[in-house]
Design an enzyme around this catalytic site. Structure first.
Site, mmCIF file in Angstrom:
data_model
loop_
_atom_site.group_PDB
_atom_site.id
_atom_site.type_symbol
_atom_site.label_atom_id
_atom_site.label_comp_id
_atom_site.label_asym_id
_atom_site.label_seq_id
_atom_site.Cartn_x
_atom_site.Cartn_y
_atom_site.Cartn_z
ATOM 1 N N PHE A 11 0.826 -1.212 0.000
ATOM 2 C CA PHE A 11 0.000 0.000 0.000
ATOM 3 C C PHE A 11 0.864 1.268 0.000
ATOM 4 O O PHE A 11 0.825 2.064 -0.945
ATOM 5 C CB PHE A 11 -0.957 -0.058 1.208
ATOM 6 C CG PHE A 11 -1.486 1.268 1.626
ATOM 7 C CD1 PHE A 11 -2.159 2.073 0.721
ATOM 8 C CD2 PHE A 11 -1.302 1.723 2.933
ATOM 9 C CE1 PHE A 11 -2.644 3.319 1.101
ATOM 10 C CE2 PHE A 11 -1.786 2.957 3.322
ATOM 11 C CZ PHE A 11 -2.455 3.763 2.407
ATOM 12 N N GLY A 36 1.399 -7.430 -0.509
ATOM 13 C CA GLY A 36 1.515 -6.586 -1.706
ATOM 14 C C GLY A 36 0.765 -7.216 -2.871
ATOM 15 O O GLY A 36 0.453 -8.406 -2.839
ATOM 16 N N LEU A 76 10.607 -0.887 2.917
ATOM 17 C CA LEU A 76 9.237 -0.923 3.454
ATOM 18 C C LEU A 76 8.694 -2.337 3.592
ATOM 19 O O LEU A 76 7.586 -2.520 4.115
ATOM 20 C CB LEU A 76 8.282 -0.104 2.563
ATOM 21 C CG LEU A 76 8.336 1.417 2.740
ATOM 22 C CD1 LEU A 76 9.522 2.024 2.013
ATOM 23 C CD2 LEU A 76 7.063 2.064 2.258
ATOM 24 N N THR A 95 10.368 -11.874 9.445
ATOM 25 C CA THR A 95 10.456 -10.956 8.299
ATOM 26 C C THR A 95 10.941 -9.582 8.742
ATOM 27 O O THR A 95 11.823 -8.984 8.116
ATOM 28 C CB THR A 95 9.071 -10.798 7.627
ATOM 29 O OG1 THR A 95 8.595 -12.092 7.300
ATOM 30 C CG2 THR A 95 9.160 -9.952 6.370
ATOM 31 N N ALA A 117 11.275 1.862 7.067
ATOM 32 C CA ALA A 117 9.929 2.172 7.549
ATOM 33 C C ALA A 117 9.748 1.575 8.937
ATOM 34 O O ALA A 117 9.850 0.364 9.124
ATOM 35 C CB ALA A 117 8.892 1.595 6.594
ATOM 36 N N TYR A 149 5.224 -6.721 17.280
ATOM 37 C CA TYR A 149 5.396 -5.839 16.117
ATOM 38 C C TYR A 149 6.170 -4.583 16.537
ATOM 39 O O TYR A 149 7.123 -4.169 15.872
ATOM 40 C CB TYR A 149 4.031 -5.471 15.540
ATOM 41 C CG TYR A 149 4.105 -4.586 14.328
ATOM 42 C CD1 TYR A 149 4.666 -5.052 13.145
ATOM 43 C CD2 TYR A 149 3.628 -3.283 14.364
ATOM 44 C CE1 TYR A 149 4.739 -4.239 12.016
ATOM 45 C CE2 TYR A 149 3.692 -2.469 13.244
ATOM 46 C CZ TYR A 149 4.249 -2.948 12.074
ATOM 47 O OH TYR A 149 4.324 -2.138 10.967
ATOM 48 N N LYS A 153 9.949 -3.638 15.162
ATOM 49 C CA LYS A 153 10.274 -2.368 14.509
ATOM 50 C C LYS A 153 11.328 -1.588 15.318
ATOM 51 O O LYS A 153 12.179 -0.914 14.747
ATOM 52 C CB LYS A 153 9.009 -1.523 14.321
ATOM 53 C CG LYS A 153 8.104 -2.041 13.211
ATOM 54 C CD LYS A 153 8.764 -1.831 11.848
ATOM 55 C CE LYS A 153 7.951 -2.355 10.700
ATOM 56 N NZ LYS A 153 8.613 -2.181 9.398
#
Ligand code: UDP
Length: 333
Positions: A11, A36, A76, A95, A117, A149, A153
Protein backbone atom coordinates in the site's frame (compact mmCIF):
# COMPACT_ATOMS: atom_id res chain seq x y z
CA UNK A 1 18.86 7.79 -9.47
CA UNK A 2 18.49 4.05 -9.33
CA UNK A 3 16.30 3.38 -6.32
CA UNK A 4 15.43 0.09 -4.63
CA UNK A 5 12.05 -0.10 -2.88
CA UNK A 6 11.50 -3.20 -0.75
CA UNK A 7 7.80 -3.87 -0.30
CA UNK A 8 7.10 -1.66 -3.31
CA UNK A 9 3.95 -3.55 -4.29
CA UNK A 10 2.32 -2.82 -0.94
CA UNK A 11 0.00 0.00 0.00
CA UNK A 12 2.53 2.65 1.06
CA UNK A 13 5.32 1.17 -1.09
CA UNK A 14 3.39 1.41 -4.35
CA UNK A 15 2.31 4.98 -3.62
CA UNK A 16 5.98 5.78 -2.99
CA UNK A 17 6.93 4.09 -6.28
CA UNK A 18 4.43 6.30 -8.14
CA UNK A 19 6.07 9.41 -6.73
CA UNK A 20 9.61 8.21 -7.52
CA UNK A 21 8.66 7.23 -11.09
CA UNK A 22 6.98 10.62 -11.59
CA UNK A 23 10.24 12.24 -10.46
CA UNK A 24 12.04 10.37 -13.26
CA UNK A 25 13.98 7.80 -11.23
CA UNK A 26 14.75 4.24 -12.20
CA UNK A 27 12.98 2.07 -9.64
CA UNK A 28 13.39 -1.59 -8.70
CA UNK A 29 10.81 -3.22 -6.45
CA UNK A 30 11.33 -6.39 -4.47
CA UNK A 31 8.14 -7.79 -2.97
CA UNK A 32 7.04 -11.31 -2.02
CA UNK A 33 3.37 -10.40 -2.62
CA UNK A 34 2.29 -11.66 0.79
CA UNK A 35 0.17 -8.54 1.29
CA UNK A 36 1.51 -6.59 -1.71
CA UNK A 37 -0.30 -6.89 -5.03
CA UNK A 38 0.86 -6.82 -8.65
CA UNK A 39 -2.22 -4.68 -9.37
CA UNK A 40 -0.65 -1.88 -7.32
CA UNK A 41 2.32 -1.63 -9.69
CA UNK A 42 0.77 -3.01 -12.91
CA UNK A 43 0.77 0.43 -14.57
CA UNK A 44 4.61 0.53 -14.39
CA UNK A 45 5.39 -2.98 -15.60
CA UNK A 46 5.88 -1.99 -19.26
CA UNK A 47 8.10 0.96 -18.34
CA UNK A 48 11.79 0.25 -19.00
CA UNK A 49 12.73 2.38 -15.98
CA UNK A 50 10.81 0.02 -13.71
CA UNK A 51 11.81 -3.46 -12.57
CA UNK A 52 9.89 -5.89 -10.42
CA UNK A 53 11.42 -8.83 -8.57
CA UNK A 54 9.02 -11.25 -6.90
CA UNK A 55 11.15 -12.45 -4.00
CA UNK A 56 11.62 -12.17 -0.26
CA UNK A 57 14.07 -9.91 1.56
CA UNK A 58 15.07 -13.08 3.40
CA UNK A 59 16.82 -14.16 0.19
CA UNK A 60 20.31 -12.66 0.58
CA UNK A 61 21.48 -13.55 -2.94
CA UNK A 62 18.67 -11.59 -4.57
CA UNK A 63 19.10 -8.76 -2.12
CA UNK A 64 22.82 -8.47 -2.79
CA UNK A 65 22.24 -8.39 -6.55
CA UNK A 66 19.72 -5.56 -6.16
CA UNK A 67 21.52 -3.48 -3.54
CA UNK A 68 24.77 -3.57 -5.52
CA UNK A 69 23.09 -1.51 -8.26
CA UNK A 70 21.11 0.84 -6.03
CA UNK A 71 21.97 4.43 -5.12
CA UNK A 72 19.19 4.74 -2.56
CA UNK A 73 17.03 2.22 -0.67
CA UNK A 74 13.58 2.59 0.80
CA UNK A 75 12.98 -0.43 2.99
CA UNK A 76 9.24 -0.92 3.45
CA UNK A 77 8.92 -4.70 3.17
CA UNK A 78 7.38 -6.02 6.38
CA UNK A 79 4.59 -8.05 7.82
CA UNK A 80 2.23 -5.24 8.81
CA UNK A 81 -1.01 -4.74 10.63
CA UNK A 82 -1.93 -5.66 14.17
CA UNK A 83 -4.38 -8.30 12.96
CA UNK A 84 -1.79 -10.03 10.78
CA UNK A 85 0.85 -9.95 13.52
CA UNK A 86 -1.53 -11.28 16.13
CA UNK A 87 -2.51 -14.14 13.78
CA UNK A 88 1.05 -15.13 12.91
CA UNK A 89 3.60 -13.53 15.25
CA UNK A 90 6.51 -15.71 14.13
CA UNK A 91 6.52 -14.75 10.46
CA UNK A 92 6.14 -11.11 11.54
CA UNK A 93 9.18 -11.28 13.78
CA UNK A 94 11.34 -13.15 11.27
CA UNK A 95 10.46 -10.96 8.30
CA UNK A 96 10.66 -7.70 10.20
CA UNK A 97 13.83 -8.39 12.17
CA UNK A 98 15.89 -10.73 9.98
CA UNK A 99 14.70 -9.06 6.76
CA UNK A 100 15.72 -5.62 7.97
CA UNK A 101 19.07 -6.93 9.22
CA UNK A 102 19.63 -8.31 5.71
CA UNK A 103 18.75 -5.07 3.96
CA UNK A 104 20.94 -3.00 6.29
CA UNK A 105 23.85 -5.42 6.06
CA UNK A 106 23.78 -5.10 2.28
CA UNK A 107 23.30 -1.34 2.40
CA UNK A 108 26.37 -1.14 4.63
CA UNK A 109 28.40 -3.44 2.38
CA UNK A 110 27.65 -1.34 -0.71
CA UNK A 111 27.34 1.97 1.13
CA UNK A 112 23.84 2.91 0.00
CA UNK A 113 21.77 5.56 1.77
CA UNK A 114 18.69 3.92 3.29
CA UNK A 115 15.39 4.87 4.86
CA UNK A 116 13.66 2.16 6.88
CA UNK A 117 9.93 2.17 7.55
CA UNK A 118 9.14 1.99 11.23
CA UNK A 119 5.87 2.55 13.00
CA UNK A 120 4.08 4.65 15.60
CA UNK A 121 3.40 1.26 17.18
CA UNK A 122 6.92 1.47 18.71
CA UNK A 123 5.53 3.91 21.32
CA UNK A 124 3.19 1.14 22.44
CA UNK A 125 0.64 2.38 24.96
CA UNK A 126 2.66 5.31 26.27
CA UNK A 127 0.34 7.94 27.71
CA UNK A 128 2.84 10.76 27.16
CA UNK A 129 0.97 12.13 24.14
CA UNK A 130 1.81 13.77 21.83
CA UNK A 131 4.61 11.30 21.28
CA UNK A 132 8.05 12.72 20.65
CA UNK A 133 10.75 10.60 19.04
CA UNK A 134 12.88 10.83 22.20
CA UNK A 135 9.97 9.96 24.50
CA UNK A 136 9.79 6.74 26.48
CA UNK A 137 8.18 3.66 24.97
CA UNK A 138 5.67 1.63 26.99
CA UNK A 139 4.90 -1.92 25.95
CA UNK A 140 2.90 -4.73 27.50
CA UNK A 141 4.10 -8.25 28.36
CA UNK A 142 5.67 -10.61 25.83
CA UNK A 143 2.65 -12.92 26.21
CA UNK A 144 0.63 -10.34 24.24
CA UNK A 145 1.55 -10.92 20.59
CA UNK A 146 0.58 -7.40 19.53
CA UNK A 147 3.71 -5.91 21.07
CA UNK A 148 6.02 -8.16 19.06
CA UNK A 149 5.40 -5.84 16.12
CA UNK A 150 6.45 -2.81 18.18
CA UNK A 151 9.56 -4.60 19.37
CA UNK A 152 10.46 -5.89 15.91
CA UNK A 153 10.27 -2.37 14.51
CA UNK A 154 12.26 -1.01 17.47
CA UNK A 155 14.97 -3.63 16.89
CA UNK A 156 15.05 -2.50 13.25
CA UNK A 157 15.68 1.04 14.42
CA UNK A 158 18.39 -0.08 16.84
CA UNK A 159 20.15 -1.93 14.04
CA UNK A 160 19.81 1.06 11.71
CA UNK A 161 21.24 3.46 14.27
CA UNK A 162 24.07 1.05 15.05
CA UNK A 163 25.00 1.10 11.36
CA UNK A 164 24.62 4.89 11.36
CA UNK A 165 27.27 5.02 14.09
CA UNK A 166 29.53 3.15 11.71
CA UNK A 167 28.88 5.75 9.05
CA UNK A 168 25.94 4.39 7.06
CA UNK A 169 23.55 7.19 6.04
CA UNK A 170 20.32 5.70 7.35
CA UNK A 171 17.11 7.13 8.84
CA UNK A 172 13.84 5.70 10.15
CA UNK A 173 10.32 6.96 9.55
CA UNK A 174 7.61 6.15 12.06
CA UNK A 175 4.31 6.01 10.22
CA UNK A 176 1.08 7.05 11.91
CA UNK A 177 -1.94 5.17 10.50
CA UNK A 178 -1.47 5.83 6.79
CA UNK A 179 -4.58 5.54 4.63
CA UNK A 180 -5.58 6.21 1.04
CA UNK A 181 -6.07 4.49 -2.31
CA UNK A 182 -4.81 0.87 -2.46
CA UNK A 183 -5.58 0.07 1.15
CA UNK A 184 -6.22 -3.64 1.43
CA UNK A 185 -9.99 -4.12 1.31
CA UNK A 186 -9.64 -7.10 3.64
CA UNK A 187 -8.73 -4.51 6.23
CA UNK A 188 -5.25 -5.72 7.12
CA UNK A 189 -3.62 -2.72 8.70
CA UNK A 190 -6.49 -0.31 8.51
CA UNK A 191 -9.77 0.39 10.18
CA UNK A 192 -10.47 2.89 7.38
CA UNK A 193 -10.49 0.15 4.73
CA UNK A 194 -12.82 -1.90 6.87
CA UNK A 195 -15.23 0.95 7.61
CA UNK A 196 -15.40 2.06 3.95
CA UNK A 197 -16.00 -1.49 2.73
CA UNK A 198 -18.64 -2.07 5.40
CA UNK A 199 -20.36 1.25 4.66
CA UNK A 200 -20.44 0.64 0.90
CA UNK A 201 -21.81 -2.88 1.42
CA UNK A 202 -24.49 -1.69 3.84
CA UNK A 203 -22.99 -3.79 6.65
CA UNK A 204 -22.56 -2.59 10.24
CA UNK A 205 -19.36 -0.66 10.96
CA UNK A 206 -17.52 -2.71 13.59
CA UNK A 207 -16.12 -0.38 16.23
CA UNK A 208 -13.87 -2.29 18.62
CA UNK A 209 -14.17 -1.58 22.33
CA UNK A 210 -15.88 1.66 23.38
CA UNK A 211 -14.61 3.49 20.27
CA UNK A 212 -13.07 6.25 22.38
CA UNK A 213 -9.53 5.22 21.40
CA UNK A 214 -7.93 7.77 19.07
CA UNK A 215 -5.66 7.68 16.03
CA UNK A 216 -4.01 10.29 13.77
CA UNK A 217 -4.86 9.14 10.27
CA UNK A 218 -2.35 10.31 7.70
CA UNK A 219 -3.08 10.49 3.99
CA UNK A 220 -0.66 8.32 2.04
CA UNK A 221 0.53 11.13 -0.25
CA UNK A 222 1.77 12.93 2.88
CA UNK A 223 3.28 9.70 4.22
CA UNK A 224 5.35 9.11 1.07
CA UNK A 225 6.35 12.79 0.84
CA UNK A 226 7.76 12.55 4.39
CA UNK A 227 9.56 9.34 3.48
CA UNK A 228 11.30 10.97 0.51
CA UNK A 229 12.23 13.98 2.63
CA UNK A 230 13.89 11.62 5.13
CA UNK A 231 16.04 10.24 2.30
CA UNK A 232 17.15 13.63 1.07
CA UNK A 233 17.46 15.98 4.06
CA UNK A 234 21.10 16.35 5.03
CA UNK A 235 20.49 16.30 8.80
CA UNK A 236 18.15 13.29 8.75
CA UNK A 237 20.85 10.64 9.08
CA UNK A 238 20.86 8.55 12.26
CA UNK A 239 17.43 9.70 13.42
CA UNK A 240 13.81 8.56 13.58
CA UNK A 241 10.96 10.82 12.45
CA UNK A 242 7.25 10.84 13.24
CA UNK A 243 5.44 10.93 9.91
CA UNK A 244 1.88 11.77 10.80
CA UNK A 245 -0.77 14.40 11.27
CA UNK A 246 -1.53 16.20 14.53
CA UNK A 247 -5.27 15.81 13.98
CA UNK A 248 -6.52 13.20 16.41
CA UNK A 249 -9.91 11.51 16.04
CA UNK A 250 -11.77 8.84 18.00
CA UNK A 251 -12.81 5.66 16.21
CA UNK A 252 -16.45 6.52 17.00
CA UNK A 253 -16.02 9.87 15.21
CA UNK A 254 -14.28 8.14 12.30
CA UNK A 255 -17.21 5.74 11.91
CA UNK A 256 -19.65 8.69 11.83
CA UNK A 257 -17.48 10.51 9.29
CA UNK A 258 -17.30 7.48 6.97
CA UNK A 259 -21.08 7.12 7.16
CA UNK A 260 -21.55 10.81 6.30
CA UNK A 261 -19.07 10.81 3.40
CA UNK A 262 -20.35 7.57 1.85
CA UNK A 263 -24.03 8.43 2.46
CA UNK A 264 -24.41 4.93 3.90
CA UNK A 265 -27.26 3.98 6.21
CA UNK A 266 -25.19 1.23 7.89
CA UNK A 267 -25.39 0.90 11.64
CA UNK A 268 -22.47 1.18 14.03
CA UNK A 269 -21.88 -2.01 16.02
CA UNK A 270 -19.58 -2.04 19.05
CA UNK A 271 -17.59 -5.27 19.17
CA UNK A 272 -15.59 -6.31 22.27
CA UNK A 273 -11.82 -6.62 21.67
CA UNK A 274 -12.03 -10.16 23.00
CA UNK A 275 -14.36 -11.10 20.11
CA UNK A 276 -12.10 -9.49 17.51
CA UNK A 277 -8.68 -10.52 18.78
CA UNK A 278 -9.14 -13.21 21.46
CA UNK A 279 -8.59 -12.82 25.20
CA UNK A 280 -4.94 -11.70 25.17
CA UNK A 281 -5.19 -8.27 23.62
CA UNK A 282 -4.07 -4.80 24.63
CA UNK A 283 -4.85 -1.54 22.93
CA UNK A 284 -3.24 1.85 22.43
CA UNK A 285 -5.74 4.38 23.77
CA UNK A 286 -4.36 7.58 22.22
CA UNK A 287 -1.99 7.83 19.31
CA UNK A 288 -0.83 11.31 18.43
CA UNK A 289 2.54 12.43 17.05
CA UNK A 290 4.67 15.39 18.02
CA UNK A 291 5.77 16.44 14.55
CA UNK A 292 8.20 19.20 15.50
CA UNK A 293 11.31 17.22 14.58
CA UNK A 294 9.96 16.22 11.16
CA UNK A 295 8.89 19.81 10.55
CA UNK A 296 12.26 21.27 11.52
CA UNK A 297 14.60 18.76 9.90
CA UNK A 298 12.54 17.39 7.00
CA UNK A 299 10.33 20.40 6.36
CA UNK A 300 7.49 17.88 6.61
CA UNK A 301 3.87 18.68 7.14
CA UNK A 302 0.85 16.41 6.62
CA UNK A 303 -1.28 18.76 4.53
CA UNK A 304 -4.27 16.63 3.54
CA UNK A 305 -7.42 17.13 5.61
CA UNK A 306 -9.03 13.92 6.80
CA UNK A 307 -12.32 14.71 5.01
CA UNK A 308 -10.47 15.31 1.73
CA UNK A 309 -8.29 12.19 2.01
CA UNK A 310 -11.24 10.04 3.04
CA UNK A 311 -13.21 11.36 0.04
CA UNK A 312 -10.42 10.28 -2.34
CA UNK A 313 -10.14 6.91 -0.62
CA UNK A 314 -13.89 6.30 -0.81
CA UNK A 315 -13.82 7.19 -4.54
CA UNK A 316 -11.04 4.68 -5.07
CA UNK A 317 -12.96 1.92 -3.27
CA UNK A 318 -16.05 2.72 -5.37
CA UNK A 319 -13.97 2.51 -8.57
CA UNK A 320 -12.71 -0.94 -7.53
CA UNK A 321 -16.27 -2.14 -7.06
CA UNK A 322 -17.37 -0.79 -10.47
CA UNK A 323 -14.25 -2.25 -12.18
CA UNK A 324 -15.07 -5.69 -10.81
CA UNK A 325 -18.69 -5.22 -11.91
CA UNK A 326 -17.66 -4.09 -15.46
CA UNK A 327 -15.16 -6.94 -15.86
CA UNK A 328 -17.78 -9.47 -14.75
CA UNK A 329 -20.43 -8.11 -17.14
CA UNK A 330 -17.88 -8.07 -20.03
CA UNK A 331 -17.17 -11.74 -19.39
CA UNK A 332 -20.90 -12.53 -19.42
CA UNK A 333 -21.72 -10.55 -22.59
N1 UDP B 1 -10.69 -0.86 14.80
C1 UDP B 1 -12.06 -0.90 14.91
N2 UDP B 1 -12.78 -1.68 14.05
C2 UDP B 1 -12.20 -2.41 13.06
C3 UDP B 1 -10.79 -2.36 12.94
C4 UDP B 1 -10.06 -1.59 13.83
O1 UDP B 1 -12.65 -0.25 15.79
O2 UDP B 1 -12.93 -3.07 12.31
C5 UDP B 1 -9.93 -0.01 15.72
C6 UDP B 1 -8.73 -0.67 16.36
O3 UDP B 1 -9.09 -1.37 17.52
C7 UDP B 1 -7.85 0.53 16.64
C8 UDP B 1 -8.16 1.50 15.51
O4 UDP B 1 -9.40 1.08 14.97
O5 UDP B 1 -8.22 1.14 17.85
C9 UDP B 1 -7.11 1.49 14.42
O6 UDP B 1 -6.94 0.16 14.00
P1 UDP B 1 -6.02 -0.22 12.77
O7 UDP B 1 -6.07 -1.71 12.61
O8 UDP B 1 -6.39 0.62 11.61
O9 UDP B 1 -4.56 0.22 13.19
P2 UDP B 1 -3.76 0.23 14.59
O10 UDP B 1 -3.77 1.65 14.99
O11 UDP B 1 -4.43 -0.66 15.55
O12 UDP B 1 -2.41 -0.23 14.20
Amino acid sequence: MHILVTGGAGFIGSNLVDLLMAQGHEVTVIDNLLTGKVDNIAHHLENECFHFVNDSILNMNTLERLVRHAELIYHLAAVVGVKYVVQDPLSGIITNVRGTENVLEMAFRYWVRTVIASSSEVYGKSTAVPWHEEGDRLLGPTSVARWSYADSKAIDEYVAFAYARRGLPVSAVRYFNAYGPRLDARGYGSVIARFITQALNGEPLTVYGDGQQTRSFTYVADTVAGTVQAATAADAVGQAFNIGTEREITINELAQLVLRLTGSTSEIAHVPYRTAFGPQFEETRRRLPDTSRAREILNFEARTLLEEGLGKTINWFQEQVSNVFNNTSERHS
